[in-house]
Write an enzyme that holds these catalytic residues in place. Structure first.
Site, mmCIF file in Angstrom:
data_model
loop_
_atom_site.group_PDB
_atom_site.id
_atom_site.type_symbol
_atom_site.label_atom_id
_atom_site.label_comp_id
_atom_site.label_asym_id
_atom_site.label_seq_id
_atom_site.Cartn_x
_atom_site.Cartn_y
_atom_site.Cartn_z
ATOM 1 N N HIS A 34 0.897 -1.165 0.057
ATOM 2 C CA HIS A 34 -0.100 -0.035 0.108
ATOM 3 C C HIS A 34 0.758 1.139 0.079
ATOM 4 C CE1 HIS A 34 -3.593 -2.564 1.717
ATOM 5 N NE2 HIS A 34 -3.539 -2.271 0.624
ATOM 6 N N ALA A 35 0.652 2.176 -1.069
ATOM 7 C CA ALA A 35 1.578 3.199 -1.128
ATOM 8 C C ALA A 35 2.031 4.087 -0.104
ATOM 9 C CB ALA A 35 1.015 3.969 -2.507
ATOM 10 N N ARG A 36 0.760 4.467 0.464
ATOM 11 C CA ARG A 36 1.307 5.567 1.341
ATOM 12 C C ARG A 36 1.689 5.005 2.800
ATOM 13 N NH1 ARG A 36 -5.663 5.661 2.129
ATOM 14 N NH2 ARG A 36 -5.871 3.764 3.193
ATOM 15 N N GLU A 37 1.930 3.840 2.774
ATOM 16 C CA GLU A 37 2.503 3.389 4.147
ATOM 17 C C GLU A 37 4.000 3.349 4.184
ATOM 18 O OE1 GLU A 37 0.245 -0.294 4.292
ATOM 19 O OE2 GLU A 37 -1.680 0.429 4.110
ATOM 20 N N ARG A 96 -3.417 4.737 -2.045
ATOM 21 C CA ARG A 96 -3.107 3.416 -1.395
ATOM 22 C C ARG A 96 -2.868 2.497 -2.412
ATOM 23 N NH1 ARG A 96 -5.906 -0.292 2.759
ATOM 24 N NH2 ARG A 96 -6.742 -1.761 1.549
ATOM 25 N N HIS A 116 2.694 -3.515 6.703
ATOM 26 C CA HIS A 116 1.697 -2.477 6.562
ATOM 27 C C HIS A 116 1.820 -1.368 7.523
ATOM 28 C CE1 HIS A 116 -0.681 -4.270 3.211
ATOM 29 N NE2 HIS A 116 -0.024 -5.278 3.464
ATOM 30 N N SER A 117 0.976 -0.435 7.502
ATOM 31 C CA SER A 117 0.726 0.350 8.611
ATOM 32 C C SER A 117 -0.699 1.039 8.552
ATOM 33 C CB SER A 117 1.631 1.585 8.897
ATOM 34 O OG SER A 117 1.521 2.568 7.477
ATOM 35 N N TYR A 118 -1.476 1.286 9.517
ATOM 36 C CA TYR A 118 -0.815 1.326 10.946
ATOM 37 C C TYR A 118 -2.092 0.627 11.781
ATOM 38 C CZ TYR A 118 -4.542 5.269 10.923
ATOM 39 O OH TYR A 118 -5.479 5.947 10.626
ATOM 40 N N TYR A 162 -11.149 -5.909 10.276
ATOM 41 C CA TYR A 162 -12.257 -6.281 9.235
ATOM 42 C C TYR A 162 -11.441 -7.373 8.327
ATOM 43 C CZ TYR A 162 -8.740 -2.953 6.956
ATOM 44 O OH TYR A 162 -7.778 -2.031 6.320
ATOM 45 N N GLU A 167 0.793 -4.479 11.044
ATOM 46 C CA GLU A 167 0.321 -3.065 10.910
ATOM 47 C C GLU A 167 1.327 -2.349 11.904
ATOM 48 O OE1 GLU A 167 -1.606 -1.979 8.820
ATOM 49 O OE2 GLU A 167 -3.027 -3.537 8.248
HETATM 50 N N1 VAL Z 1 -4.777 -3.313 6.632
HETATM 51 C C1 VAL Z 1 -4.493 -4.336 5.828
HETATM 52 C C2 VAL Z 1 -5.550 -4.237 4.503
HETATM 53 O O1 VAL Z 1 -6.372 -3.748 4.515
HETATM 54 C C3 VAL Z 1 -4.846 -5.620 6.423
HETATM 55 C C4 VAL Z 1 -6.213 -6.108 6.994
HETATM 56 C C5 VAL Z 1 -4.280 -6.854 5.985
HETATM 57 O O2 VAL Z 1 -4.945 -4.856 3.540
#
Ligand code: VAL
Length: 292
Positions: free
Chosen positions: A51-54, A105, A178-180, A231, A254
């Site tokens: 994910h780009a913004r992390e 993202r 990842h974050s966060y 989630y 995270e």
């Molecule tokens: N935050 C991450 C995502 O959305 C986790 C849940 C893997 O991909």
């Protein structure tokens, strides 16, 4: 980052090498740093910034790569493994986040289903081919959790999966930064009603890593599946690593901070080193506990 990786690889040329695992949609090379001698040892893979913004994820992994290079020859828990390090898993998105939109993202692919051409990008952590399209994904190109037309439609995801699949027998540990949220996540991401058969062992190691993190700067992490902590998220990289590639220890972290009030994705630069140190402790703990 790529310049730094190249100079580190040449400084440590007896144990390190740099390889492109393929090009992105916009033509950027995806550089993986390999740390380890030629011998085929069991391996640990770590990626960041799918994910780009992390950005903290990349900075942390770069810190860890540096430490691994320095400690490789003298630490038995580190040199029992070959390490594959991908600090920027989504370079097109990262570049866009860097230059145009800090909170981008997704990837930057033009989507066929986006008739107006106003919603580029696919969520590269919903684009993997294990329970693709299930819970916590969207078929709307304008969504931040858009899964794409088909699994592995994203070149960055395809390149990663090809590398991981080819080396699946060697790779014992898959970790995605990842974050966060300060979470040490175990599979599955696609559901919160079932877990892998060896979840007790994965959780045991995760809890040891959580303690290792706490012992460095006092930061508290929670351990559990995405669905239990946050989630459901189907089509994620670690689900595929576990469910298809058969990599036993598959985790998603995270990193800092815990919540949006303390910086969210735009964590202050002063937290880079402390985050690097505590996350390195976690990674070393995993390396120590995984028997090969
Ligand atoms: N935050 C991450 C995502 O959305 C986790 C849940 C893997 O991909």
């Amino acid at each position: 980052v790529n310049t730094w990786l190249a100079s580190k690889a040449s400084q440590h040329s007896t144990i390190a090498s740099l390889e492109s695992i393929g090009k992105t949609y916009e033509g950027r090379d995806m550089k993986v740093l390999k740390i380890g001698e030629a011998a085929n040892k069991p391996a640990i893979w770590i990626d960041a910034a799918l994910h780009a913004r992390e950005w903290i994820a990349s900075a942390t992994l770069i810190y860890i790569a540096d430490q691994l290079l320095n400690e490789y020859s003298s630490n038995a828990n580190i040199n029992k493994f070959t390490w594959y390090i991908l600090p920027i898993a989504n370079p097109d998105g990262y570049e866009y986040s860097y230059n145009y939109n800090r909170f981008w993202r997704k990837t930057r692919t033009r989507n066929a289903a986006d008739y107006r051409g106003t919603c580029p990008g696919v969520d590269p952590n919903r684009n993997w081919g294990f329970h693709f399209g299930e819970a916590g994904t969207s078929n709307n190109p304008c969504s931040d959790i858009y899964r794409g037309e088909t699994a592995f439609s994203e070149k960055c995801v395809f390149n990663m999966k090809t590398f991981l699949y080819n080396k699946r027998k060697q790779i014992k540990v898959y970790i995605s930064f990842h974050s966060y949220g300060q979470m040490f996540m175990t599979p599955w991401g696609y559901t919160h009603t079932s877990a892998p058969s060896d979840i007790r062992e994965l959780t045991r190691v995760a809890n040891l890593a959580k303690t290792a993190i706490k012992n460095v700067n006092g930061k508290s992490y929670s351990v559990g599946s995405p669905g239990s902590l946050l989630y459901d998220a189907a089509g994620g990289s670690f689900d595929w690593a576990k469910g298809v590639a058969g990599i036993k220890y598959a985790y998603t972290l995270e990193l800092r901070p815990a919540d949006n009030t303390s910086g969210g994705f735009a964590i202050p630069a002063s937290e880079i080193l402390p985050t690097g140190r505590e996350t390195y402790a976690a990674v070393k703990e995993v390396a120590k506990r995984v028997t090969v």
